[in-house]
Design a protein around this motif. Structure first.
Motif, PDB file in Angstrom:
ATOM      1  N   ASP A   2     -12.996   3.435  18.368  1.00 40.34           N
ATOM      2  CA  ASP A   2     -13.836   2.510  18.767  1.00 40.34           C
ATOM      3  C   ASP A   2     -14.113   1.225  17.607  1.00 40.34           C
ATOM      4  N   ARG A  48      -9.603  -5.756  17.943  1.00 34.63           N
ATOM      5  CA  ARG A  48      -8.520  -5.732  18.968  1.00 34.63           C
ATOM      6  C   ARG A  48      -8.096  -7.139  19.180  1.00 34.63           C
ATOM      7  N   ALA A 156      -3.172  -4.745  23.476  1.00 34.95           N
ATOM      8  CA  ALA A 156      -2.757  -3.467  23.284  1.00 34.95           C
ATOM      9  C   ALA A 156      -2.583  -3.147  21.722  1.00 34.95           C
ATOM     10  N   ASP A 157      -2.884  -4.313  20.982  1.00 38.37           N
ATOM     11  CA  ASP A 157      -2.721  -4.204  19.482  1.00 38.37           C
ATOM     12  C   ASP A 157      -3.995  -4.517  18.758  1.00 38.37           C
ATOM     13  N   PRO A 170      -0.425  -1.017  16.976  1.00 35.08           N
ATOM     14  CA  PRO A 170      -0.535  -0.567  18.049  1.00 35.08           C
ATOM     15  C   PRO A 170      -1.743   0.242  18.119  1.00 35.08           C
ATOM     16  N   ALA A 171      -2.739  -0.215  18.823  1.00 35.20           N
ATOM     17  CA  ALA A 171      -3.937   0.610  19.199  1.00 35.20           C
ATOM     18  C   ALA A 171      -4.025   2.012  19.251  1.00 35.20           C
ATOM     19  N   ASP A 172      -2.885   2.346  20.193  1.00 33.70           N
ATOM     20  CA  ASP A 172      -2.788   3.744  20.526  1.00 33.70           C
ATOM     21  C   ASP A 172      -2.050   4.612  19.405  1.00 33.70           C
ATOM     22  N   ARG A 173      -2.036   3.933  18.280  1.00 31.70           N
ATOM     23  CA  ARG A 173      -1.304   4.732  17.070  1.00 31.70           C
ATOM     24  C   ARG A 173      -2.242   4.639  15.866  1.00 31.70           C
ATOM     25  N   GLU A 175      -5.358   5.993  15.056  1.00 30.21           N
ATOM     26  CA  GLU A 175      -5.990   7.229  14.313  1.00 30.21           C
ATOM     27  C   GLU A 175      -5.058   7.767  13.477  1.00 30.21           C
ATOM     28  N   GLU A 176      -3.883   7.826  13.850  1.00 27.56           N
ATOM     29  CA  GLU A 176      -2.717   8.453  13.056  1.00 27.56           C
ATOM     30  C   GLU A 176      -2.227   7.421  11.726  1.00 27.56           C
TER      31      GLU A 176
END
Length: 235
Positions: A2, A48, A156-157, A170-173, A175-176
């Motif tokens: 978040d 975002r 999405a970024d 990329p937002a979905d990466r 945490e990594e």
């Protein structure tokens, strides 16, 4: 991740740490061209992407604000044009009022003194006094994506920016990548502390052993050696 956590974790990282994390994770390193610099000295951004493709009128930014959420960053695609400013103080003030974290412009801004007074982080390729003298046909998907240099980004970024420049991930990466960046940061801080204490970087990374191994195996790269000894000054 978040917005609150993103802000907290980026506050103790740099775009350089995250770019190195992208390399290590084999994620494309998507940097804005080096000409995109902070207007407000020391400005930092993390949020975002809220994209907007400029066509000569301010309405596209107002529409983007309608779709944006708190902490988003307006990313303006003006094709890197150098003949007009596409963002001025009113857009920056409206971005602040809408709760955005800042503005990134692939193009020019104006009203520099007023933007400095507002204090909201703004990154652009520079300034010019004139605004647009055109009104083009609105692009398709005008608030769905924005191109900055060679990269096209959207919601999405994430966009991250500091004195080194602007990076998209990329937002979905996230945490990594943030976990890797924190590991890289900590390793580099330890290395820096050891240099200050009198232990050279060459000694820390066993550079003499690398030179000896390379004589035996000329194809051995320094990065391969660093991986073997746990170094983090590259990748």
């Amino acid at each position: 991740m978040d917005q609150q956590e993103l802000q907290k974790r980026f506050a103790v990282l740099t775009t350089a740490h995250l770019a190195d994390a992208c390399i290590r994770a084999r994620v494309p390193v998507r940097c804005a061209p080096p000409a995109v610099r902070p207007v407000v000295p020391g400005g930092r951004l993390a949020g975002r992407v809220s994209p907007a493709r400029h066509a000569g009128s301010v309405d596209i930014f107002l529409e983007a604000f309608e779709e944006a959420g708190p902490g988003d960053v307006l990313v303006v695609d003006n094709g890197g044009r150098t003949d007009e400013a596409c963002v001025g103080d009113l857009v920056v003030l409206e971005a602040e009022a809408a709760g955005l974290a800042g503005v990134v412009i692939w193009g020019l801004h104006r009203d520099t003194a007023d933007i400095l007074a507002i204090g909201l982080p703004v990154f652009s390729t520079g300034a010019t006094p004139t605004g647009p003298q055109r009104l083009d046909v609105r692009p398709e998907d005008a608030i769905g994506s924005a191109t900055v240099g060679e990269w096209t980004v959207g919601r999405a970024d994430l966009v991250l920016a500091d004195d080194d420049g602007v990076l998209f991930v990329p937002a979905d990466r996230a945490e990594e990548l943030f976990a890797l960046a924190e590991t890289i940061r900590d390793t580099e801080r330890r290395q820096a502390d050891r240099i200050r204490s009198g232990e050279s970087l060459r000694s820390q990374v066993r550079f003499d052993a690398y030179l000896a191994a390379r004589r035996q195996t000329p194809s051995l790269t320094f990065r391969e050696h660093l991986r073997a000894v746990g170094g983090a000054i590259e990748e």
